[in-house]
Scaffold this active site. Structure first.
Site, PDB file in Angstrom:
ATOM      1  N   HIS A  50       0.829 -13.086  37.313  1.00 25.74           N
ATOM      2  CA  HIS A  50       0.220 -13.190  38.862  1.00 25.74           C
ATOM      3  C   HIS A  50       1.003 -14.096  40.027  1.00 25.74           C
ATOM      4  CE1 HIS A  50      -1.718 -17.236  38.172  1.00 25.74           C
ATOM      5  NE2 HIS A  50      -2.656 -16.726  37.263  1.00 25.74           N
TER       6      HIS A  50
HETATM    7  P1  TYD Z   1      -6.638 -16.518  35.128  1.00 18.28           P
HETATM    8  O1  TYD Z   1      -6.773 -16.656  36.898  1.00 18.28           O
HETATM    9  O2  TYD Z   1      -6.541 -15.490  33.894  1.00 18.28           O
HETATM   10  O3  TYD Z   1      -6.241 -17.360  34.254  1.00 18.28           O
HETATM   11  P2  TYD Z   1      -4.456 -18.138  33.506  1.00 18.28           P
HETATM   12  O4  TYD Z   1      -4.205 -16.958  35.090  1.00 18.28           O
HETATM   13  O5  TYD Z   1      -4.393 -19.779  33.482  1.00 18.28           O
HETATM   14  O6  TYD Z   1      -4.279 -16.966  32.314  1.00 18.28           O
HETATM   15  O7  TYD Z   1      -8.817 -17.041  35.542  1.00 18.28           O
HETATM   16  C1  TYD Z   1      -9.543 -17.065  34.175  1.00 18.28           C
HETATM   17  C2  TYD Z   1     -10.378 -16.811  34.361  1.00 18.28           C
HETATM   18  O8  TYD Z   1     -11.352 -17.657  34.659  1.00 18.28           O
HETATM   19  C3  TYD Z   1     -10.682 -16.085  35.498  1.00 18.28           C
HETATM   20  O9  TYD Z   1     -11.724 -14.881  35.645  1.00 18.28           O
HETATM   21  C4  TYD Z   1     -10.450 -16.985  37.031  1.00 18.28           C
HETATM   22  C5  TYD Z   1     -11.245 -17.965  36.352  1.00 18.28           C
HETATM   23  N1  TYD Z   1     -11.282 -18.967  36.940  1.00 18.28           N
HETATM   24  C6  TYD Z   1     -11.491 -20.131  37.956  1.00 18.28           C
HETATM   25  O10 TYD Z   1     -12.869 -19.768  37.854  1.00 18.28           O
HETATM   26  N2  TYD Z   1     -11.205 -21.299  38.797  1.00 18.28           N
HETATM   27  C7  TYD Z   1     -10.018 -21.729  38.141  1.00 18.28           C
HETATM   28  O11 TYD Z   1      -9.402 -22.307  39.302  1.00 18.28           O
HETATM   29  C8  TYD Z   1      -9.184 -20.625  37.487  1.00 18.28           C
HETATM   30  C9  TYD Z   1      -7.645 -21.454  37.609  1.00 18.28           C
HETATM   31  C10 TYD Z   1      -9.519 -19.363  36.454  1.00 18.28           C
END
Ligand code: TYD
Length: 138
Positions: A50
């Site tokens: 992302h």
């Molecule tokens: P995601 O953004 O997919 O993690 P990464 O980019 O590190 O692989 O996040 C996984 C899940 O956690 C998604 O449902 C969003 C949630 N999340 C939060 O609620 N708060 C946060 O600060 C983060 C980073 C993720």
């Protein structure tokens, strides 16, 4: 725009062990509003995938190792290895990032400039490229 770059943090270790310091607006270019960490991923997993409209991040492998691939949406990419607890990568807003190649013992600490807001995450690469190409200053 501030550039993606590796940062080296102060170490104040002594005979009792290591101590690394990361202060907002001193060692990294933003105030820290959010901390999260990722562990239990492996070398088959790709995380991130992302870009963020607002958030800036610093990523530090406080244990183990991983890699971060950064793309600017204009065809340029770079890969950084996170493999020391006293170095991190600074990621400004509006860069695409993939975290991968996690070692079994990887604990990836993420410092963020913003509170979590799902709306500011761009999770579609084509959409990211489109936004970049429409952005005059990019
Ligand atoms: P995601 O953004 O997919 O993690 P990464 O980019 O590190 O692989 O996040 C996984 C899940 O956690 C998604 O449902 C969003 C949630 N999340 C939060 O609620 N708060 C946060 O600060 C983060 C980073 C993720």
């Amino acid at each position: 725009m501030k550039a993606v770059q590796m940062l080296e943090f102060s170490q104040k270790g002594d005979e009792r062990g290591h101590l690394v310091i990361v202060e907002g607006m001193k060692d990294i270019p933003f105030e820290i509003k959010r901390v999260f960490y990722i562990y239990g991923s492996d070398d088959k997993v790709v995380r991130g995938q992302h870009a963020n409209r607002k958030s800036e991040f610093v990523l530090i492998n406080v244990a183990g190792t991983s890699k971060v691939r950064v793309r600017d949406g204009k065809g340029n990419e770079a890969v950084f290895s996170l493999n020391r607890p006293h170095t991190g990568i600074y990621l400004p807003k509006m860069v695409w990032k993939d975290m991968y190649d996690f070692s079994e013992d990887s604990v990836l600490l993420c410092l963020a400039s913003e509170h979590y807001d799902a709306e500011e995450y761009i999770r579609d690469y084509a959409e990211f490229e489109k936004i970049i190409s429409n952005c005059k200053e990019a």
